[in-house]
Design a protein around this motif. Sequence first.
Motif, PDB file in Angstrom:
ATOM      1  N   GLN A 167       0.648  -1.347   0.418  1.00 56.92           N
ATOM      2  CA  GLN A 167       0.054   0.424   0.340  1.00 56.92           C
ATOM      3  C   GLN A 167       0.945   1.602   0.056  1.00 56.92           C
ATOM      4  O   GLN A 167       1.421   1.809   0.690  1.00 56.92           O
ATOM      5  CB  GLN A 167      -1.305  -0.349   1.764  1.00 56.92           C
ATOM      6  N   LEU A 215       3.714   0.481   2.832  1.00 60.23           N
ATOM      7  CA  LEU A 215       3.518  -0.832   3.893  1.00 60.23           C
ATOM      8  C   LEU A 215       3.450  -1.667   3.346  1.00 60.23           C
ATOM      9  O   LEU A 215       2.357  -1.526   2.312  1.00 60.23           O
ATOM     10  CB  LEU A 215       2.307   0.804   4.336  1.00 60.23           C
ATOM     11  N   GLY A 271      -4.724   2.310  -2.164  1.00 61.77           N
ATOM     12  CA  GLY A 271      -5.722   0.915  -1.574  1.00 61.77           C
ATOM     13  C   GLY A 271      -4.606  -0.595  -1.592  1.00 61.77           C
ATOM     14  O   GLY A 271      -3.346   0.322  -2.197  1.00 61.77           O
ATOM     15  N   LEU A 272      -4.600  -1.465  -1.981  1.00 63.49           N
ATOM     16  CA  LEU A 272      -3.554  -1.937  -2.027  1.00 63.49           C
ATOM     17  C   LEU A 272      -3.795  -2.987  -3.045  1.00 63.49           C
ATOM     18  O   LEU A 272      -4.534  -3.023  -3.886  1.00 63.49           O
ATOM     19  CB  LEU A 272      -4.278  -3.123  -0.482  1.00 63.49           C
TER      20      LEU A 272
END
Lengths: 115, 113
Positions: free
Chosen positions: A38, A88, A43-44
């Motif tokens: 992320q 992240l 978003g992911l």
Amino acid sequence: AQSVAQPEDQVNVAEGNPLTVKCTYSVSGNPYLFWYVQYPNRGLQFLLKYITGDNLVKGSYGFEAEFNKSQTSFHLKKPSALVSDSALYFCAVRSASYGNNRLAFGKGNQVVVIP
Amino acid sequence: DAGVTQSPTHLIKTRGQQVTLRCSPKSGHDTVSWYQQALGQGPQFIFQYYEEEERQRGNFPDRFSGHQFPNYSSELNVNALLLGDSALYLCASRPGQGRTEAFFGQGTRLTVV
């Protein structure tokens, strides 16, 4: 129940050095395991997954992960880190039971690649 | 091919109000899930829709409800908003109920004041 532990809050690594982000999991039955990344305010983004077969899985952007059933681990690795890898990283698990779509995520690891 | 799209991207609401968030899944995907990501935390599963029915639900109160339409798009509704509902709400889609990975949208940042 499904759960993931990512024991380190932050991983610092020098550019060009190997990067490892640790993940252990708990699940009933066989696991499906995933890594996502992320970037800020985004978003992911899917990196890779383990479903079955070879314990070493390769994914996007040079990342790979090794599934270890006896240690219930799925550590993410990259042989040579880039500054652009700073982000992240989330490990996620769901049980392989048919119809189960619930992903359980760890709290995430902040990776900082130092130029 | 557009991925998972969510709207709006940002939203500010007052305590006690109601909010609706929208999600269009990736083309070819019929399963939609919603997640809540509080600041500094990993995403938490809210619920999943398949064939226009809620199939699984996480540990969220009934204030959280949803819907899936025949074109597979989905809505998340939250009633009686609390300050603690402030979070990034993520929609994820994937094809069917099998082994595939989920693809996530960019999220809706909800701030409750």
